[in-house]
Scaffold this motif. Structure first.
Motif, mmCIF file in Angstrom:
data_model
loop_
_atom_site.group_PDB
_atom_site.id
_atom_site.type_symbol
_atom_site.label_atom_id
_atom_site.label_comp_id
_atom_site.label_asym_id
_atom_site.label_seq_id
_atom_site.Cartn_x
_atom_site.Cartn_y
_atom_site.Cartn_z
ATOM 1 N N PRO A 1 1.073 -0.948 -0.215
ATOM 2 C CA PRO A 1 -0.071 -0.008 0.507
ATOM 3 C C PRO A 1 0.940 1.309 0.333
ATOM 4 O O PRO A 1 0.575 2.904 0.417
ATOM 5 N N THR B 1 -3.016 1.260 5.853
ATOM 6 C CA THR B 1 -4.106 0.068 5.764
ATOM 7 C C THR B 1 -4.158 -0.620 7.009
ATOM 8 O O THR B 1 -4.756 -1.704 6.541
ATOM 9 N N PRO C 1 -5.501 3.167 12.101
ATOM 10 C CA PRO C 1 -4.592 2.494 10.600
ATOM 11 C C PRO C 1 -3.166 2.902 10.376
ATOM 12 O O PRO C 1 -2.617 4.352 10.552
ATOM 13 N N ALA D 1 0.888 2.473 8.270
ATOM 14 C CA ALA D 1 1.356 2.171 7.293
ATOM 15 C C ALA D 1 2.882 1.723 7.290
ATOM 16 O O ALA D 1 3.577 2.596 7.917
#
Length: 370
Positions: A293, A298, A321, A323
């Motif tokens: 991503p 994500t 979320p 990353a």
């Protein structure tokens, strides 16, 4: 947030680290030493062109058609718009500066970091913070954006107003609106982007009764201490010093409030960290899946753990979320952090994880030096 020139490997990386998608802000791409030299040469060329016979956009039918359409849609005086666009100079060096670096260029976070986290910027940042402490505190209260993030942005962008650009914004935007390099992989999108920025710039100068040939900025048309593109100026610039006008060139208060407002408009969450430390359980590491991503948050903390990314104690408790952010270090092992939605918000200023980390770390170093 630039240029193509005779490169060293390190200089090429500095551009590769800031390669931007169509939705990003090209004005925020940091410059290497080679780029700065190229920019100075370009500025000298610009001065010589003015002394000779500059190529004006009045001779370009598509530019005049654009002017007529813009005037009609924006209800602006047709002759004023035609004259503004028609008297803009084509800057032959600017399209070259927009071309991306060669593929396969190695990135190096440590080299990139060293260009922004240095004694000059830190000392200037301490002075800026001391001189504007009350304004920074007010911006943090009203917008929820920490002072060190605002200080980091203005420091990375212009060294607190020391380097705001010397190109006539009108010339730069016209050149990129009508002569964006066809060799660029996103030439069509970028052309449309700069035509919208030219439209916003002319509307802005018309409303403020400003000569469109007066403002100076970057070769991409970015302006002021925070290097705002015209559309960002229109959407997010605020009169934070209360003098009845917005001035991102000479008012640090307006620049501070506008940067904070920009982040609030791009989803900044007060109190949320920007990133957490991360290590790997190599026995179950699914690195490709974690990196797929890119910088878009994500994964939950639990799903990152299931894929072999072990967060620090604070990161494990994070409910939003995340990353996995990879920062390459040339031939050495990459560095990794787990970026939150606030890390992602910083990349809305410049679509680059390297840029975001430089902003965060410069702000922290300035805060520590105080």
């Amino acid at each position: 947030m630039k240029k193509t020139a005779p490169w060293t490997a390190a200089a090429i990386f500095l551009i590769a680290a800031c390669a931007l998608p169509a939705s990003a802000k090209p004005e925020n791409q940091p410059k290497s030493a080679a780029q700065k030299a190229h920019a100075k040469a370009g500025q000298a060329h610009q001065g010589r062109a003015s002394a000779k016979a500059p190529v004006l956009y009045a001779s370009r039918p598509e530019a005049m058609e654009f002017a007529d359409d813009l005037a009609a849609r924006r209800d602006l005086d047709r002759e004023w718009v035609r004259q503004a666009i028609g008297q803009a100079h084509f800057l032959p060096q600017v399209p070259r500066l927009m071309l991306p670096p060669a593929k396969g260029t190695a990135k190096n976070w440590r080299v990139y970091r060293s260009r922004f986290i240095d004694p000059i910027r830190i000392r200037a940042g301490v002075r800026f913070w001391q001189e504007n402490q009350a304004t920074l505190e007010r911006a943090e209260r009203e917008f929820g954006v920490p002072a060190e993030i605002i200080v980091g942005i203005i420091g990375v962008e212009t060294i607190y107003g020391q380097q705001m650009g010397t190109f006539r914004v009108m010339d730069a935007l016209a050149t990129l609106a009508f002569d964006f390099p066809a060799a660029h992989p996103r030439a069509k999108e970028r052309t449309e982007f700069f035509r919208r920025e030219l439209e916003q710039f002319l509307s802005l100068t018309n409303r403020s009764n400003t000569d469109p040939f007066e403002p100076r900025g970057s070769y991409a048309g970015a302006m002021g201490l925070g290097q705002f593109m015209p559309s960002s100026w229109v959407r997010y610039a605020v009169d934070f010093d209360g003098d009845g006008r917005v001035d991102l060139f000479k008012s640090p208060a307006d620049a501070i409030g506008s940067v904070a407002n920009y982040f609030r408009g791009h989803g900044w969450t007060p109190g949320m960290p920007t990133h957490f430390g991360v290590q790997f359980d190599h026995a179950r590491l699914q690195l490709d899946d974690l990196l797929a991503p890119d910088i878009l948050p994500t994964f939950s903390a639990a799903s990152m753990l299931a894929k072999g990314a072990v967060l620090d104690a604070q990161g494990v408790q994070h409910t939003g979320p995340l990353a996995l952010v990879e920062l390459q270090n040339g031939n050495d092992a990459p560095s990794y952090v787990a970026g939150t939605e606030n890390f992602y918000a910083i990349t809305r200023y410049n679509w680059s994880s390297y840029y975001a980390m430089a902003v965060i770390e410069l702000g922290r170093e300035v805060a520590a030096a105080r």
